[in-house]
Scaffold this active site. Structure first.
Site, PDB file in Angstrom:
ATOM      1  N   ASP A  20       0.909  -1.193  -0.066  1.00 19.19           N
ATOM      2  CA  ASP A  20      -0.006  -0.215  -0.069  1.00 19.19           C
ATOM      3  C   ASP A  20       0.888   1.132   0.049  1.00 19.19           C
ATOM      4  OD1 ASP A  20      -2.607  -0.435  -0.122  1.00 19.19           O
ATOM      5  OD2 ASP A  20      -3.021  -1.084   1.955  1.00 19.19           O
ATOM      6  N   SER A  21       0.565   2.174  -0.781  1.00 21.65           N
ATOM      7  CA  SER A  21       1.290   3.372  -1.041  1.00 21.65           C
ATOM      8  C   SER A  21       0.561   4.507  -1.196  1.00 21.65           C
ATOM      9  CB  SER A  21       2.573   3.208  -2.153  1.00 21.65           C
ATOM     10  OG  SER A  21       3.369   2.213  -2.118  1.00 21.65           O
ATOM     11  N   PHE A 106       5.144   7.775 -12.878  1.00 19.89           N
ATOM     12  CA  PHE A 106       3.510   7.495 -13.163  1.00 19.89           C
ATOM     13  C   PHE A 106       3.030   8.346 -11.765  1.00 19.89           C
ATOM     14  CE2 PHE A 106       5.145   4.111 -10.465  1.00 19.89           C
ATOM     15  CZ  PHE A 106       4.081   3.824  -9.391  1.00 19.89           C
ATOM     16  N   TYR A 108       1.651  10.351  -9.230  1.00 15.28           N
ATOM     17  CA  TYR A 108       2.140  11.982  -8.527  1.00 15.28           C
ATOM     18  C   TYR A 108       3.379  12.379  -8.945  1.00 15.28           C
ATOM     19  CZ  TYR A 108      -2.532  11.419  -6.593  1.00 15.28           C
ATOM     20  OH  TYR A 108      -3.787  11.268  -6.345  1.00 15.28           O
ATOM     21  N   LYS A 129      15.284   7.737  -9.528  1.00 18.37           N
ATOM     22  CA  LYS A 129      14.148   7.522  -8.884  1.00 18.37           C
ATOM     23  C   LYS A 129      14.024   6.260  -7.804  1.00 18.37           C
ATOM     24  CE  LYS A 129       9.379   7.269  -8.613  1.00 18.37           C
ATOM     25  NZ  LYS A 129       8.371   6.054  -8.926  1.00 18.37           N
ATOM     26  N   HIS A 134       9.996   5.558  -1.996  1.00 17.19           N
ATOM     27  CA  HIS A 134       9.507   5.043  -0.646  1.00 17.19           C
ATOM     28  C   HIS A 134       9.474   3.241  -1.069  1.00 17.19           C
ATOM     29  CE1 HIS A 134       6.568   6.111  -3.860  1.00 17.19           C
ATOM     30  NE2 HIS A 134       5.652   5.275  -3.302  1.00 17.19           N
ATOM     31  N   ARG A 135       9.129   2.863  -2.090  1.00 18.91           N
ATOM     32  CA  ARG A 135       8.962   1.317  -2.358  1.00 18.91           C
ATOM     33  C   ARG A 135      10.399   0.692  -2.204  1.00 18.91           C
ATOM     34  NH1 ARG A 135       5.153   3.190  -6.128  1.00 18.91           N
ATOM     35  NH2 ARG A 135       3.163   2.529  -5.441  1.00 18.91           N
TER      36      ARG A 135
END
Length: 147
Positions: A20-21, A106, A108, A129, A134-135
């Site tokens: 979940d992100s 992709f 935001y 990136k 965060h992932r």
């Protein structure tokens, strides 16, 4: 991520990994958060979602450029059929750009500038990136189960 991983692990009797992100914007009290993809509507129109963000930020504070702190958050959960689970979290702090920039990535990515950088995720080369997002950070914590 816990709810999804536990549901599918129990349903399939297999180990399940779920993600979940979301993008959390301070001025919007953490919105859109876990509902980030829902802001894009049924057709996954992130141009619409980005407009919604700008409109909402403008309605709260006309000159929000000094109040643009945000973060991307990712939670990964591994769930075993016996009920054991492990979750990790990755966070990348940054700011919302005053305009969309870049065509990479992709969602935001064209409006998020990570701290310590001048480019949005949408302007960055994918390799850069993916090495700071965060992932990636969440996976760094959970990868011990895959090695």
């Amino acid at each position: 991520s816990f709810i999804k991983a536990s549901y599918f692990s129990k349903k399939t009797n297999l180990i399940c990994l779920s993600d979940d992100s979301g993008l959390e914007i301070d001025l919007l009290k953490g919105e859109p958060g876990i509902y980030s993809s829902r802001w894009a509507g049924k057709k996954n129109n992130f141009n619409l979602a980005i407009k919604k963000i700008y409109n909402k930020m403008n309605s709260i504070k006309n000159d929000w450029k000094n109040y643009n702190s945000a973060k991307f958050v990712c939670c990964l959960t591994l769930f075993w059929p016996n009920g054991k689970s492990y979750s990790s979290k990755g966070i990348v702090k940054g700011e919302i750009s005053s305009k969309k920039k870049g065509k990479n990535g992709f969602g935001y990515d064209p409006i998020f500038v990570p701290l310590g950088h001048k480019q949005t995720f949408g302007e960055m080369k994918p390799k850069l990136k993916m090495s700071i997002d965060h992932r990636f950070k969440a996976f760094q914590e959970i990868k011990k189960f895959f090695i």
